[in-house]
Design a protein around this motif. Structure first.
Motif, PDB file in Angstrom:
ATOM      1  N   PRO A 230       7.372  15.039 -61.990  1.00 18.02           N
ATOM      2  CA  PRO A 230       8.145  14.062 -61.206  1.00 18.02           C
ATOM      3  C   PRO A 230       9.291  14.725 -60.438  1.00 18.02           C
ATOM      4  CG  PRO A 230       8.591  13.824 -63.549  1.00 18.02           C
ATOM      5  CD  PRO A 230       7.452  14.776 -63.430  1.00 18.02           C
ATOM      6  N   CYS A 231       9.533  14.265 -59.211  1.00 19.45           N
ATOM      7  CA  CYS A 231      10.669  14.776 -58.427  1.00 19.45           C
ATOM      8  C   CYS A 231      11.175  13.659 -57.513  1.00 19.45           C
ATOM      9  CB  CYS A 231      10.287  16.024 -57.648  1.00 19.45           C
ATOM     10  SG  CYS A 231       8.943  15.801 -56.495  1.00 19.45           S
ATOM     11  N   ARG A 232      11.637  12.587 -58.140  1.00 18.22           N
ATOM     12  CA  ARG A 232      12.184  11.488 -57.340  1.00 18.22           C
ATOM     13  C   ARG A 232      13.660  11.751 -57.108  1.00 18.22           C
ATOM     14  NH1 ARG A 232       9.041   9.211 -60.511  1.00 18.22           N
ATOM     15  NH2 ARG A 232       7.022   8.878 -59.550  1.00 18.22           N
ATOM     16  N   PHE A 233      13.960  12.442 -56.013  1.00 21.77           N
ATOM     17  CA  PHE A 233      15.359  12.792 -55.746  1.00 21.77           C
ATOM     18  C   PHE A 233      15.797  12.181 -54.426  1.00 21.77           C
ATOM     19  CE2 PHE A 233      12.517  16.084 -54.183  1.00 21.77           C
ATOM     20  CZ  PHE A 233      12.890  16.179 -52.861  1.00 21.77           C
ATOM     21  N   ILE A 234      17.120  12.131 -54.253  1.00 22.33           N
ATOM     22  CA  ILE A 234      17.643  11.745 -52.938  1.00 22.33           C
ATOM     23  C   ILE A 234      17.968  13.036 -52.229  1.00 22.33           C
ATOM     24  CG2 ILE A 234      19.548  10.655 -51.714  1.00 22.33           C
ATOM     25  CD1 ILE A 234      19.705   8.671 -53.968  1.00 22.33           C
ATOM     26  N   MET A 235      17.478  13.135 -51.019  1.00 23.40           N
ATOM     27  CA  MET A 235      17.668  14.395 -50.318  1.00 23.40           C
ATOM     28  C   MET A 235      18.871  14.286 -49.386  1.00 23.40           C
ATOM     29  SD  MET A 235      15.568  17.013 -48.763  1.00 23.40           S
ATOM     30  CE  MET A 235      15.764  17.810 -47.226  1.00 23.40           C
ATOM     31  N   ILE A 236      19.774  15.248 -49.487  1.00 27.75           N
ATOM     32  CA  ILE A 236      20.840  15.338 -48.494  1.00 27.75           C
ATOM     33  C   ILE A 236      20.651  16.647 -47.762  1.00 27.75           C
ATOM     34  CG2 ILE A 236      23.321  15.401 -48.086  1.00 27.75           C
ATOM     35  CD1 ILE A 236      23.711  13.448 -50.168  1.00 27.75           C
ATOM     36  N   ALA A 237      20.219  16.527 -46.529  1.00 22.10           N
ATOM     37  CA  ALA A 237      19.991  17.716 -45.712  1.00 22.10           C
ATOM     38  C   ALA A 237      21.223  17.905 -44.844  1.00 22.10           C
ATOM     39  CB  ALA A 237      18.762  17.522 -44.850  1.00 22.10           C
ATOM     40  N   ALA A 238      21.695  19.140 -44.750  1.00 17.90           N
ATOM     41  CA  ALA A 238      22.898  19.374 -43.941  1.00 17.90           C
ATOM     42  C   ALA A 238      22.684  20.553 -43.017  1.00 17.90           C
ATOM     43  CB  ALA A 238      24.090  19.616 -44.853  1.00 17.90           C
ATOM     44  N   GLY A 239      23.576  20.661 -42.071  1.00 18.27           N
ATOM     45  CA  GLY A 239      23.497  21.794 -41.150  1.00 18.27           C
ATOM     46  C   GLY A 239      24.424  21.561 -39.985  1.00 18.27           C
ATOM     47  N   ASN A 240      24.566  22.571 -39.118  1.00 15.72           N
ATOM     48  CA  ASN A 240      25.327  22.301 -37.898  1.00 15.72           C
ATOM     49  C   ASN A 240      24.344  21.804 -36.839  1.00 15.72           C
ATOM     50  OD1 ASN A 240      24.104  24.654 -37.374  1.00 15.72           O
ATOM     51  ND2 ASN A 240      25.950  25.893 -37.539  1.00 15.72           N
ATOM     52  N   LEU A 241      24.878  21.517 -35.649  1.00 15.71           N
ATOM     53  CA  LEU A 241      24.032  20.779 -34.699  1.00 15.71           C
ATOM     54  C   LEU A 241      22.698  21.447 -34.408  1.00 15.71           C
ATOM     55  CD1 LEU A 241      26.256  19.067 -32.039  1.00 15.71           C
ATOM     56  CD2 LEU A 241      24.653  18.045 -33.646  1.00 15.71           C
ATOM     57  N   ASP A 242      22.696  22.806 -34.345  1.00 14.72           N
ATOM     58  CA  ASP A 242      21.402  23.415 -34.021  1.00 14.72           C
ATOM     59  C   ASP A 242      20.435  23.385 -35.196  1.00 14.72           C
ATOM     60  OD1 ASP A 242      23.762  25.229 -33.942  1.00 14.72           O
ATOM     61  OD2 ASP A 242      22.277  26.614 -34.771  1.00 14.72           O
ATOM     62  N   ALA A 243      20.885  22.857 -36.339  1.00 12.37           N
ATOM     63  CA  ALA A 243      19.978  22.738 -37.483  1.00 12.37           C
ATOM     64  C   ALA A 243      18.799  21.845 -37.117  1.00 12.37           C
ATOM     65  CB  ALA A 243      20.710  22.159 -38.674  1.00 12.37           C
ATOM     66  N   MET A 244      19.047  20.896 -36.231  1.00 10.05           N
ATOM     67  CA  MET A 244      17.991  19.945 -35.893  1.00 10.05           C
ATOM     68  C   MET A 244      16.827  20.625 -35.190  1.00 10.05           C
ATOM     69  SD  MET A 244      19.745  16.403 -34.932  1.00 10.05           S
ATOM     70  CE  MET A 244      20.731  17.033 -33.631  1.00 10.05           C
TER      71      MET A 244
ATOM     72  N   SER B  12      12.021  13.106 -39.299  1.00  4.63           N
ATOM     73  CA  SER B  12      11.695  11.705 -39.033  1.00  4.63           C
ATOM     74  C   SER B  12      11.594  10.943 -40.355  1.00  4.63           C
ATOM     75  CB  SER B  12      10.446  11.608 -38.168  1.00  4.63           C
ATOM     76  OG  SER B  12       9.378  11.155 -38.897  1.00  4.63           O
ATOM     77  N   ARG B  13      11.156  11.636 -41.425  1.00  5.94           N
ATOM     78  CA  ARG B  13      11.102  10.988 -42.740  1.00  5.94           C
ATOM     79  C   ARG B  13      12.516  10.595 -43.182  1.00  5.94           C
ATOM     80  NH1 ARG B  13       7.455   8.709 -46.312  1.00  5.94           N
ATOM     81  NH2 ARG B  13       8.674   8.316 -48.161  1.00  5.94           N
ATOM     82  N   ILE B  14      13.448  11.532 -42.996  1.00  4.47           N
ATOM     83  CA  ILE B  14      14.827  11.235 -43.419  1.00  4.47           C
ATOM     84  C   ILE B  14      15.399  10.103 -42.561  1.00  4.47           C
ATOM     85  CG2 ILE B  14      17.161  12.157 -43.660  1.00  4.47           C
ATOM     86  CD1 ILE B  14      15.923  14.844 -44.266  1.00  4.47           C
ATOM     87  N   ARG B  15      15.098  10.198 -41.265  1.00  9.53           N
ATOM     88  CA  ARG B  15      15.633   9.175 -40.374  1.00  9.53           C
ATOM     89  C   ARG B  15      15.033   7.806 -40.665  1.00  9.53           C
ATOM     90  NH1 ARG B  15      16.486  10.442 -34.224  1.00  9.53           N
ATOM     91  NH2 ARG B  15      14.253  10.457 -34.256  1.00  9.53           N
ATOM     92  N   GLY B  16      13.736   7.822 -40.949  1.00 10.02           N
ATOM     93  CA  GLY B  16      13.048   6.563 -41.196  1.00 10.02           C
ATOM     94  C   GLY B  16      13.445   5.923 -42.521  1.00 10.02           C
ATOM     95  N   TYR B  17      13.803   6.761 -43.496  1.00 12.51           N
ATOM     96  CA  TYR B  17      14.122   6.225 -44.819  1.00 12.51           C
ATOM     97  C   TYR B  17      15.549   6.572 -45.206  1.00 12.51           C
ATOM     98  CZ  TYR B  17       9.154   5.396 -45.262  1.00 12.51           C
ATOM     99  OH  TYR B  17       7.880   4.950 -45.061  1.00 12.51           O
ATOM    100  N   GLY B  18      16.428   6.650 -44.246  1.00 14.72           N
ATOM    101  CA  GLY B  18      17.787   7.011 -44.617  1.00 14.72           C
ATOM    102  C   GLY B  18      18.744   6.979 -43.441  1.00 14.72           C
ATOM    103  N   TYR B  19      19.778   7.801 -43.546  1.00 10.67           N
ATOM    104  CA  TYR B  19      20.842   7.765 -42.546  1.00 10.67           C
ATOM    105  C   TYR B  19      21.107   9.158 -41.993  1.00 10.67           C
ATOM    106  CZ  TYR B  19      21.924   3.379 -44.916  1.00 10.67           C
ATOM    107  OH  TYR B  19      21.862   2.134 -45.461  1.00 10.67           O
ATOM    108  N   GLU B  20      21.672   9.184 -40.805  1.00  5.70           N
ATOM    109  CA  GLU B  20      22.160  10.449 -40.258  1.00  5.70           C
ATOM    110  C   GLU B  20      23.657  10.278 -39.980  1.00  5.70           C
ATOM    111  OE1 GLU B  20      18.478  12.523 -38.002  1.00  5.70           O
ATOM    112  OE2 GLU B  20      19.631  11.126 -36.795  1.00  5.70           O
ATOM    113  N   VAL B  21      24.446  11.252 -40.382  1.00  4.69           N
ATOM    114  CA  VAL B  21      25.893  11.155 -40.099  1.00  4.69           C
ATOM    115  C   VAL B  21      26.386  12.440 -39.459  1.00  4.69           C
ATOM    116  CG1 VAL B  21      27.673   9.846 -41.287  1.00  4.69           C
ATOM    117  CG2 VAL B  21      26.037  11.178 -42.645  1.00  4.69           C
TER     118      VAL B  21
END
Ligand code: ADP
Length: 633
Positions: A280-294, A303-312
């Motif tokens: 099992p690996c039911r975790f909440i993912m927090i992905a970080a980076g500077n702008l060029d990380a995208m 798109s998975r993170i965006r579809g099921y979460g938030y971007e700040v």
């Protein structure tokens, strides 16, 4: 009446930054116990994290390093319910040893189960040993009675060796605790930044002895990955774009499925043959980076993170309001308390740190939120105070800390200033035609003097061109084009027949931005008209196509670098005047001249000689109605 820069500096130096609040040192300030309440200046991100924690959503955080991304991820783990945590065990599979069995039990139970198995194995091992001993004594006794003692010794040795080489089966059956949540007071926070595939997704170790009873059972070689350890909690991955596409793809699968089997990650290892049941690996993912990380991020993962979460987006600065100053003071108290070893900051020290936060914000009326660096300064100041045996950290300690806790860029810049002076690259006296002392920023917090040379030659092509050298990046190239528009209008000369060469000296790292455009314009005008430029003047400012001087960044650091290099006068855009927060020791060293228009720059920088004649001409040209100007050109 218009404020001068020295008025502003005077006012800034005298200002009571604590706004009459009665605190005398940072020990009086209460520090909240929850990490989420300790975060300052990132209100939007804090809201998102709280919401995401209750709804179990993923979050992508973009922003500069040291603004609190991993702190927020940790804070989120604190907010998650602990009840749902589980321990994960891996058992051998009697039918297929390459497919170990996975069992999930309540948090804390895993350790007990393993202990019980071990105790059982130990008991059986002892029983077996006793049996063996009896057997050996029996054989020996029999052989002595019958007189066949040689046979007896051989038989006993055989039994003894068999005992050594055959690992008791019970020991091999003991399960392994893969993920333990026994001691965790909160849901797990796992930092998977920079992990290779094995550390992220789990791995099966290689076994050099794959048979013959010497091998380590395959389930014992299984190692959990960050995704499994983060089950029920938060998986934080900074610089997400540096993960290989393969890892990102697998991460996406893990996110979608909530479970991920563990297999050996290196192809030629015996571990690659082993593949566990789903872990099992039911975790909440927090992905970080500077702008060029995208850019380096797998589109499906984003798109998975965006579809099921938030971007700040993380803020770099916050407005310098009384409330925010109060929060900043609390930040100082937090850092002192979290460090635990340094003395608290007295009023003067708090004010000095606030002043530094204003300076580092690089922006009028703001405080910096690059708080990791500020935390570093606080700790160095505290260490100095402790070395001195002081009871409280004072402004003097903070000032000394600023001297010693310089960034690499600042150290390089100081070294460079020193060297270029040794080799006469930086000229800060006398006058020269076509040479201007421009100013640049290195990194985010240190300035340097950037000499610019211009030379005008008859063109060899059909039309003249502006040729700029010195590793100019895109924006700097653009700004040179804008300068040529100003030149056409202001010199009034037909530059069609000239090639204008502009060289940026000593720019090994390349030049970014357009803050050198007034310097380029001045150097070129000086070269075309043959009027020398004062070398004790340095300048920074961007230039509009119409000759207006526009604001730039890093003005404080630039002025300080100019002062250090021995420049006497610095020309800056008037709109940057409020941003000037130079340290006291530089205030007497340079005169700061804010300007609105290129004419004022020329008036300050060009040597009188025939400057007046030229400026008169310039004024006439500049005030000439546009239509006429076109007609005559
Ligand atoms: P990032 O992950 O964005 O690089 P971190 O979260 O690791 O930054 O920040 C490093 C340290 O700086 C934190 O442990 C904390 O002490 C301090 N810090 C950074 N941002 C904040 C903030 N917004 N509020 C309070 N402290 C902060």
């Amino acid at each position: 009446m218009e404020k001068t820069v020295s008025d502003i500096l005077e006012k800034n130096a005298d200002e009571d930054l604590l706004l009459g609040s009665g605190i005398s040192d940072s020990s009086e300030i209460e520090v909240p116990s929850r990490l989420i309440d300790q975060v300052i200046g990132q209100e939007n991100a804090v809201e998102v994290i709280k919401k995401a924690a209750t709804q179990r959503r993923h979050v992508m955080m973009l922003g500069n390093p040291g603004t609190g991304k991993s702190m927020l991820a940790k804070a989120m783990a604190e907010l998650l319910p602990k009840e749902e945590l589980k321990d994960v065990l891996v058992y051998p599979n009697l039918e297929d040893s390459n497919n170990p069995v996975i069992r999930t039990v309540a948090a804390g139970r895993g350790k007990q189960i393993v202990a019980a198995h071990k105790a059982e194995a130990a008991k059986r091992k002892q029983m077996r040993n006793t049996l063996m001993m009896l057997l050996v004594f029996g054989i020996m006794g029999y052989s002595l009675i019958t007189g066949q003692w040689l046979m007896g010794i051989i038989a006993s040795a055989f039994v003894f060796m068999a005992l050594q080489y055959m690992r008791p089966r019970e020991e091999m059956m003991v399960p392994k605790l893969l993920v333990s949540n026994e001691e965790n007071a909160t849901a797990p926070f796992i930092d998977g930044t920079g992990s290779h595939a094995g550390a992220l997704l789990g791995d099966v170790r290689h076994d050099p002895f794959q048979s013959g009873g010497l091998e380590t059972p395959s389930h014992d070689r299984v190692e959990a990955g960050a995704i499994h350890k983060a089950n029920g909690g938060v998986l934080f991955i900074d610089e997400i774009n540096t993960l290989t596409p393969h890892s990102q793809q697998n991460l996406l699968t893990a996110l979608q499925e909530g479970q991920f089997p563990i297999t050996g990650q290196s192809e030629r290892s015996s571990g690659a043959m082993v593949r566990t049941e789903d872990v099992p690996c039911r975790f909440i993912m927090i992905a970080a980076g500077n702008l060029d990380a995208m850019q380096g991020m797998h589109p499906a993962l984003r798109s998975r993170i965006r579809g099921y979460g938030y971007e700040v987006y993380m803020q770099d600065t916050m407005p310098d309001t009384p409330e925010n100053r109060e929060k900043f003071v609390r930040f100082i108290a937090q850092e002192v308390k979290n460090d635990g070893k340094i003395p608290h900051f007295d009023r003067s020290a708090i004010e000095e740190v606030l002043r530094e936060a204003q300076r580092r914000s690089n922006r009028k009326g703001h405080l910096t939120l690059k708080l990791r660096d500020m935390g570093g300064l606080i700790r160095v100041a505290g260490d100095i105070a402790r070395q001195d045996g002081a009871e409280k950290t004072t402004a003097e300690h903070v000032l000394r800390a600023k001297g010693s806790a310089r960034s690499i860029e600042q150290q390089i810049s100081d070294e460079y200033i020193q060297r270029s002076r040794d080799y006469d690259l930086t000229v800060v006296t006398g006058t020269e035609v076509g040479r201007v002392n421009g100013l640049a920023v290195m990194g985010s917090d240190s300035g340097s003097v950037l000499p610019i040379m211009a030379e005008v030659t008859p063109t060899q092509g059909a039309t003249g061109a502006v040729i700029a050298t010195g590793q100019l990046k895109e924006i700097a190239q653009e700004s040179i084009k804008n300068v040529s528009a100003v030149l056409k209008k202001f010199t009034g000369k037909d530059i069609k027949n000239m090639d204008i060469h502009v060289q940026f000296i000593g720019t090994y790292g390349g030049v970014e931005g357009d803050s050198a455009s007034i310097s380029v314009a001045t150097a070129v005008i000086s070269a075309i008209e043959g009027i020398p430029v004062r070398q004790d003047v340095a300048m920074t400012g961007s230039l509009s196509v119409r000759g207006d001087v526009l604001p730039i960044g890093g003005v404080t650091y630039k002025i300080e670098a100019a002062a250090k290099a021995g420049i006497k006068k610095v020309i800056i855009p008037r709109s940057n005047a409020d941003d000037v927060l130079i340290e006291d020791r530089y205030r007497e060293m340079v005169e700061i001249v804010p300007v609105d228009h290129i004419e004022e720059v020329l008036e300050e920088a060009l040597v009188p000689q025939n400057r007046e004649l030229f400026l008169d001409k310039l004024k006439k040209l500049a005030t000439r109605p546009v239509k006429k100007a076109f007609e005559s050109s």
